[in-house]
Design a protein around this motif. Structure first.
Motif, PDB file in Angstrom:
ATOM      1  N   PHE A 245      52.401  34.259  63.875  1.00 32.37           N
ATOM      2  CA  PHE A 245      53.143  35.191  63.021  1.00 32.37           C
ATOM      3  C   PHE A 245      53.320  34.626  61.613  1.00 32.37           C
ATOM      4  CE2 PHE A 245      54.788  37.009  67.101  1.00 32.37           C
ATOM      5  CZ  PHE A 245      54.295  38.292  66.896  1.00 32.37           C
ATOM      6  N   GLY A 246      53.589  33.325  61.535  1.00 36.09           N
ATOM      7  CA  GLY A 246      53.729  32.687  60.229  1.00 36.09           C
ATOM      8  C   GLY A 246      52.447  32.770  59.416  1.00 36.09           C
ATOM      9  N   ALA A 247      51.308  32.609  60.093  1.00 34.28           N
ATOM     10  CA  ALA A 247      50.010  32.686  59.408  1.00 34.28           C
ATOM     11  C   ALA A 247      49.765  34.087  58.854  1.00 34.28           C
ATOM     12  CB  ALA A 247      48.896  32.297  60.380  1.00 34.28           C
ATOM     13  N   ILE A 248      50.108  35.112  59.636  1.00 32.64           N
ATOM     14  CA  ILE A 248      49.950  36.494  59.167  1.00 32.64           C
ATOM     15  C   ILE A 248      50.815  36.739  57.937  1.00 32.64           C
ATOM     16  CG2 ILE A 248      50.369  38.926  59.748  1.00 32.64           C
ATOM     17  CD1 ILE A 248      48.051  37.947  61.309  1.00 32.64           C
ATOM     18  N   ILE A 249      52.067  36.275  57.994  1.00 36.10           N
ATOM     19  CA  ILE A 249      52.988  36.462  56.866  1.00 36.10           C
ATOM     20  C   ILE A 249      52.479  35.753  55.622  1.00 36.10           C
ATOM     21  CG2 ILE A 249      55.310  35.913  56.017  1.00 36.10           C
ATOM     22  CD1 ILE A 249      56.292  36.345  58.927  1.00 36.10           C
ATOM     23  N   LEU A 250      51.974  34.544  55.786  1.00 33.61           N
ATOM     24  CA  LEU A 250      51.448  33.788  54.642  1.00 33.61           C
ATOM     25  C   LEU A 250      50.263  34.507  53.995  1.00 33.61           C
ATOM     26  CD1 LEU A 250      51.622  30.078  55.864  1.00 33.61           C
ATOM     27  CD2 LEU A 250      52.895  31.104  53.974  1.00 33.61           C
ATOM     28  N   LEU A 251      49.379  35.071  54.815  1.00 31.48           N
ATOM     29  CA  LEU A 251      48.247  35.814  54.265  1.00 31.48           C
ATOM     30  C   LEU A 251      48.718  37.006  53.449  1.00 31.48           C
ATOM     31  CD1 LEU A 251      45.447  35.954  56.997  1.00 31.48           C
ATOM     32  CD2 LEU A 251      45.343  34.866  54.757  1.00 31.48           C
ATOM     33  N   LEU A 252      49.695  37.742  53.964  1.00 29.80           N
ATOM     34  CA  LEU A 252      50.221  38.905  53.250  1.00 29.80           C
ATOM     35  C   LEU A 252      50.913  38.476  51.954  1.00 29.80           C
ATOM     36  CD1 LEU A 252      51.631  41.007  56.236  1.00 29.80           C
ATOM     37  CD2 LEU A 252      49.436  41.271  55.052  1.00 29.80           C
ATOM     38  N   CYS A 253      51.643  37.373  51.999  1.00 26.39           N
ATOM     39  CA  CYS A 253      52.278  36.844  50.788  1.00 26.39           C
ATOM     40  C   CYS A 253      51.234  36.404  49.764  1.00 26.39           C
ATOM     41  CB  CYS A 253      53.199  35.676  51.138  1.00 26.39           C
ATOM     42  SG  CYS A 253      54.714  36.161  51.983  1.00 26.39           S
ATOM     43  N   GLY A 254      50.124  35.862  50.274  1.00 30.27           N
ATOM     44  CA  GLY A 254      49.029  35.480  49.379  1.00 30.27           C
ATOM     45  C   GLY A 254      48.526  36.663  48.585  1.00 30.27           C
ATOM     46  N   TYR A 255      48.404  37.812  49.258  1.00 26.25           N
ATOM     47  CA  TYR A 255      47.951  39.006  48.545  1.00 26.25           C
ATOM     48  C   TYR A 255      49.012  39.505  47.568  1.00 26.25           C
ATOM     49  CZ  TYR A 255      46.660  43.740  47.395  1.00 26.25           C
ATOM     50  OH  TYR A 255      46.378  44.887  46.684  1.00 26.25           O
ATOM     51  N   VAL A 256      50.266  39.539  48.004  1.00 26.96           N
ATOM     52  CA  VAL A 256      51.345  40.084  47.172  1.00 26.96           C
ATOM     53  C   VAL A 256      51.559  39.239  45.919  1.00 26.96           C
ATOM     54  CG1 VAL A 256      53.829  40.575  47.071  1.00 26.96           C
ATOM     55  CG2 VAL A 256      52.509  41.208  49.094  1.00 26.96           C
ATOM     56  N   PHE A 257      51.518  37.911  46.055  1.00 23.37           N
ATOM     57  CA  PHE A 257      51.880  37.045  44.936  1.00 23.37           C
ATOM     58  C   PHE A 257      50.677  36.363  44.275  1.00 23.37           C
ATOM     59  CE2 PHE A 257      55.630  37.097  47.782  1.00 23.37           C
ATOM     60  CZ  PHE A 257      56.543  37.677  46.894  1.00 23.37           C
ATOM     61  N   TYR A 258      49.867  35.638  45.073  1.00 27.33           N
ATOM     62  CA  TYR A 258      48.794  34.842  44.459  1.00 27.33           C
ATOM     63  C   TYR A 258      47.705  35.722  43.852  1.00 27.33           C
ATOM     64  CZ  TYR A 258      45.851  30.784  43.616  1.00 27.33           C
ATOM     65  OH  TYR A 258      45.113  29.800  43.000  1.00 27.33           O
ATOM     66  N   SER A 259      47.415  36.854  44.462  1.00 29.46           N
ATOM     67  CA  SER A 259      46.379  37.727  43.914  1.00 29.46           C
ATOM     68  C   SER A 259      46.768  38.230  42.520  1.00 29.46           C
ATOM     69  CB  SER A 259      46.118  38.916  44.842  1.00 29.46           C
ATOM     70  OG  SER A 259      47.211  39.819  44.855  1.00 29.46           O
ATOM     71  N   LYS A 260      48.073  38.467  42.306  1.00 30.27           N
ATOM     72  CA  LYS A 260      48.531  38.912  40.989  1.00 30.27           C
ATOM     73  C   LYS A 260      48.389  37.797  39.956  1.00 30.27           C
ATOM     74  CE  LYS A 260      51.759  42.404  42.701  1.00 30.27           C
ATOM     75  NZ  LYS A 260      53.172  42.829  42.801  1.00 30.27           N
ATOM     76  N   PHE A 261      48.635  36.559  40.391  1.00 29.04           N
ATOM     77  CA  PHE A 261      48.436  35.416  39.506  1.00 29.04           C
ATOM     78  C   PHE A 261      46.960  35.288  39.123  1.00 29.04           C
ATOM     79  CE2 PHE A 261      47.368  30.821  39.232  1.00 29.04           C
ATOM     80  CZ  PHE A 261      48.003  30.549  38.026  1.00 29.04           C
ATOM     81  N   VAL A 262      46.074  35.424  40.099  1.00 32.39           N
ATOM     82  CA  VAL A 262      44.633  35.352  39.845  1.00 32.39           C
ATOM     83  C   VAL A 262      44.212  36.455  38.876  1.00 32.39           C
ATOM     84  CG1 VAL A 262      42.350  35.614  40.897  1.00 32.39           C
ATOM     85  CG2 VAL A 262      44.100  34.251  42.045  1.00 32.39           C
ATOM     86  N   GLU A 263      44.747  37.644  39.059  1.00 28.96           N
ATOM     87  CA  GLU A 263      44.429  38.764  38.177  1.00 28.96           C
ATOM     88  C   GLU A 263      44.900  38.487  36.745  1.00 28.96           C
ATOM     89  OE1 GLU A 263      44.743  43.480  38.861  1.00 28.96           O
ATOM     90  OE2 GLU A 263      46.682  42.522  38.493  1.00 28.96           O
ATOM     91  N   ARG A 264      46.078  37.880  36.604  1.00 25.94           N
ATOM     92  CA  ARG A 264      46.581  37.557  35.252  1.00 25.94           C
ATOM     93  C   ARG A 264      45.710  36.506  34.577  1.00 25.94           C
ATOM     94  NH1 ARG A 264      51.760  37.997  37.676  1.00 25.94           N
ATOM     95  NH2 ARG A 264      51.899  35.728  37.901  1.00 25.94           N
ATOM     96  N   VAL A 265      45.216  35.552  35.367  1.00 26.22           N
ATOM     97  CA  VAL A 265      44.324  34.531  34.805  1.00 26.22           C
ATOM     98  C   VAL A 265      43.025  35.179  34.328  1.00 26.22           C
ATOM     99  CG1 VAL A 265      42.914  32.505  35.353  1.00 26.22           C
ATOM    100  CG2 VAL A 265      45.277  32.626  36.154  1.00 26.22           C
ATOM    101  N   PHE A 266      42.482  36.071  35.130  1.00 22.84           N
ATOM    102  CA  PHE A 266      41.223  36.720  34.761  1.00 22.84           C
ATOM    103  C   PHE A 266      41.402  37.636  33.553  1.00 22.84           C
ATOM    104  CE2 PHE A 266      38.050  40.082  34.996  1.00 22.84           C
ATOM    105  CZ  PHE A 266      36.886  39.349  35.147  1.00 22.84           C
ATOM    106  N   VAL A 267      42.520  38.354  33.476  1.00 19.28           N
ATOM    107  CA  VAL A 267      42.872  39.322  32.420  1.00 19.28           C
ATOM    108  C   VAL A 267      42.020  40.588  32.542  1.00 19.28           C
ATOM    109  CG1 VAL A 267      43.244  39.765  29.969  1.00 19.28           C
ATOM    110  CG2 VAL A 267      43.482  37.423  30.859  1.00 19.28           C
ATOM    111  N   VAL A 268      42.561  41.600  33.220  1.00 25.18           N
ATOM    112  CA  VAL A 268      41.854  42.864  33.413  1.00 25.18           C
ATOM    113  C   VAL A 268      42.106  43.801  32.233  1.00 25.18           C
ATOM    114  CG1 VAL A 268      41.791  42.758  35.924  1.00 25.18           C
ATOM    115  CG2 VAL A 268      43.794  43.737  34.792  1.00 25.18           C
ATOM    116  N   ASN A 269      41.195  44.749  32.050  1.00 25.19           N
ATOM    117  CA  ASN A 269      41.291  45.699  30.940  1.00 25.19           C
ATOM    118  C   ASN A 269      40.741  47.051  31.392  1.00 25.19           C
ATOM    119  OD1 ASN A 269      41.371  47.070  28.547  1.00 25.19           O
ATOM    120  ND2 ASN A 269      39.767  45.860  27.536  1.00 25.19           N
ATOM    121  N   ASP A 270      41.627  47.997  31.609  1.00 31.66           N
ATOM    122  CA  ASP A 270      41.199  49.319  32.078  1.00 31.66           C
ATOM    123  C   ASP A 270      40.662  50.196  30.962  1.00 31.66           C
ATOM    124  OD1 ASP A 270      41.689  48.886  34.721  1.00 31.66           O
ATOM    125  OD2 ASP A 270      43.658  49.838  34.750  1.00 31.66           O
ATOM    126  N   ASN A 271      40.737  49.729  29.724  1.00 27.22           N
ATOM    127  CA  ASN A 271      40.213  50.535  28.608  1.00 27.22           C
ATOM    128  C   ASN A 271      38.704  50.411  28.449  1.00 27.22           C
ATOM    129  OD1 ASN A 271      42.791  51.483  27.817  1.00 27.22           O
ATOM    130  ND2 ASN A 271      43.200  49.554  26.749  1.00 27.22           N
TER     131      ASN A 271
END
Length: 478
Positions: free
Chosen positions: A5-31
């Motif tokens: 259960f802890g592993a499942i929660i960590l994976l979900l937290c990875g998506y919620v938090f770390y993926s947003k950090f990765v996206e900020r590093v990359f810098v997306v542009n919808d324009n």
């Protein structure tokens, strides 16, 4: 069970938090218009919704990988949970995100083209060859198993089933992506996820206890965790094959902010699927010794079938047969489609892919060797898939690292996992039977030494681009 259960929660937290950090590093542009609009050709470049892209990506990268690989990796015990979680969050999902988003930034370029741009032409030539070899091996390995099962449960012979599957492969490779893949893959991706969730719920409510974390190596054959676990469980943690698949979906994205949901999200879902099947493997047969006996008796297909039918009854049996036949086929067809797109990039200087006959012509050179290899031993193929797969993953991570260095961005998010995977493949090549079969201690020393050399190269690149960043304002003023 707490560890699971802890592993499942960590994976979900990875998506919620770390993926947003990765996206900020990359810098997306919808324009900026995505290649789906800028290069629309109604073959490979076709705009599709993000949720379709997510499920197509999931099926492209998954197939039976997070099932078979996780079941085999379960032989090492609960330490497999650790690799799946941290490998997925910090390596695999980052790898998939950058391979897709960098493709968008380079107008839908395929993986070898990205490598050439950031690591040089000589590396591009090498990766062109090894990528095509990997695609052919994957197409062959993920066709042989389904063809064998079809031959067992129908009047068709193995060769007849093989030819039918490859006939479908050719159609899926040359037809527009929204004709077959865009229509049925979201449905099949949903079924893959539902099957895993059903197994997970049934396992939780069964009388069997999912083991909690221990770093002890429980492999009955006493095979070392490093580096074998990191190659055995690739899909669900990190897989180089994904870097050849992400550009397929990148060519269909409507906007850059969809990338986090599609690429990082699909990898986290695959990680959850791998966790469930790893837990099932090490729990259902009352330990790793029982799992090894089951694998020796019926192979991974037999293990999946026994777990599914016991936990889910008739429905589970149907899903198991469906999974063993359909899911690998959907990985094989996109492997060949990716091969065709890579060859198209290579041949673009000589002629344009402006009709279906030319597209078919480019498909033949990869289809024929894949068809031939599908007739030989599956386990032999799979051993070489594992090795080439993680070499490709390492190269993709270094490509992303150089992209971030040249852009003066936070390169460590790719550089650290790149070093880790370099250590894995350098050690594995010297130790594994399909490599040089050297003694373990020697392989460790050589693998560490080679990784140290790569580390020095990395530090040199960091110093180089820091100096360039300092000099840029002076050049601008001049």
């Amino acid at each position: 069970m707490v560890t699971f259960f802890g592993a499942i929660i960590l994976l979900l937290c990875g998506y919620v938090f770390y993926s947003k950090f990765v996206e900020r590093v990359f810098v997306v542009n919808d324009n900026t218009p995505t290649p789906a609009y800028a290069k629309r050709d109604n073959l490979d470049f076709v705009p599709m919704s993000w949720w379709k892209g997510n499920l197509i990506q999931l099926l492209n990268i998954a197939g039976l990988g997070p099932i078979y690989g996780a079941v085999a990796g379960a032989l090492y015990g609960p330490v497999a949970f650790v690799w799946i979680v941290f490998g997925c969050i910090f390596a695999g999902a980052v790898h998939d995100y950058f391979s897709g988003m960098m493709s968008i930034r380079h107008q839908g370029a395929q993986f070898p083209t990205l490598v050439g741009h950031y690591l040089g032409k000589s590396v591009k030539v090498f990766i062109n060859v090894i990528s095509l070899v990997l695609m052919i091996l994957v197409a062959a390995a993920f066709t042989a198993g389904p063809a064998q099962l079809i031959a067992q449960i129908t009047p068709l012979s193995f060769m007849a089933a093989l030819l039918i599957i490859f006939g479908y492969f050719v159609l899926a490779t040359i037809l527009p992506i929204n004709r077959i893949i865009g229509r049925i893959y979201p449905l099949l991706g949903g079924i893959l996820l539902i099957m895993a969730i059903a197994i997970g719920i049934s396992l939780i409510f069964s009388d069997k206890q999912i083991p909690n974390l221990t770093f002890e190596n429980l492999h009955p054959g006493e095979l070392p965790i490093w580096p074998l676990l990191m190659v055995t469980i690739s899909c669900g943690a990190i897989s180089g094959f994904h870097s050849t698949q992400s550009p397929i979906v990148a060519c269909t994205m409507k906007k850059e902010t969809d990338g986090r949901k599609i690429f990082y999200g699909a990898m986290v879902i695959e990680g959850v699927i791998a966790l469930i099947w790893a837990a099932a493997g090490m729990t259902f047969f009352n330990g790793t010794s029982g799992l090894q006996e089951a694998l020796a008796a019926g192979g991974p297909s037999g293990v999946v079938n026994e777990i599914s039918t016991t936990l889910l009854g008739t429905i589970g049996g149907i899903l198991a047969i469906f999974g063993v036949i359909i899911l690998p086929i959907t990985t094989g067809d996109t492997a060949l489609r990716s091969s065709r797109m890579i060859l198209t990039d290579v041949l673009a200087k000589f002629f344009k892919m402006d009709n279906k006959w030319k597209i078919l012509l480019v498909t033949i050179p990869v289809s024929i060797p894949a068809l031939f290899l599908a007739t030989i031993d599956y386990t032999f193929l799979w051993r070489y898939v594992g090795w080439t797969n993680q070499v490709v993953a390492s190269v993709m991570l270094w490509t992303a690292t150089m992209y971030l260095l040249k852009s003066h961005k936070f390169h460590w998010i790719c550089g650290i996992p790149a070093l880790f995977m370099t250590g894995v493949v350098c050690t594995y090549i010297f130790f594994a039977p399909e490599g040089l079969s050297m003694p373990y201690q020697q392989s460790m020393v050589i693998g560490f030494s080679l990784t140290l050399l790569v580390t020095f190269w990395y530090i040199k690149q960091i110093i180089k681009y820091r100096r360039l960043k300092i000099d840029e304002p002076k050049e601008h003023v001049a």
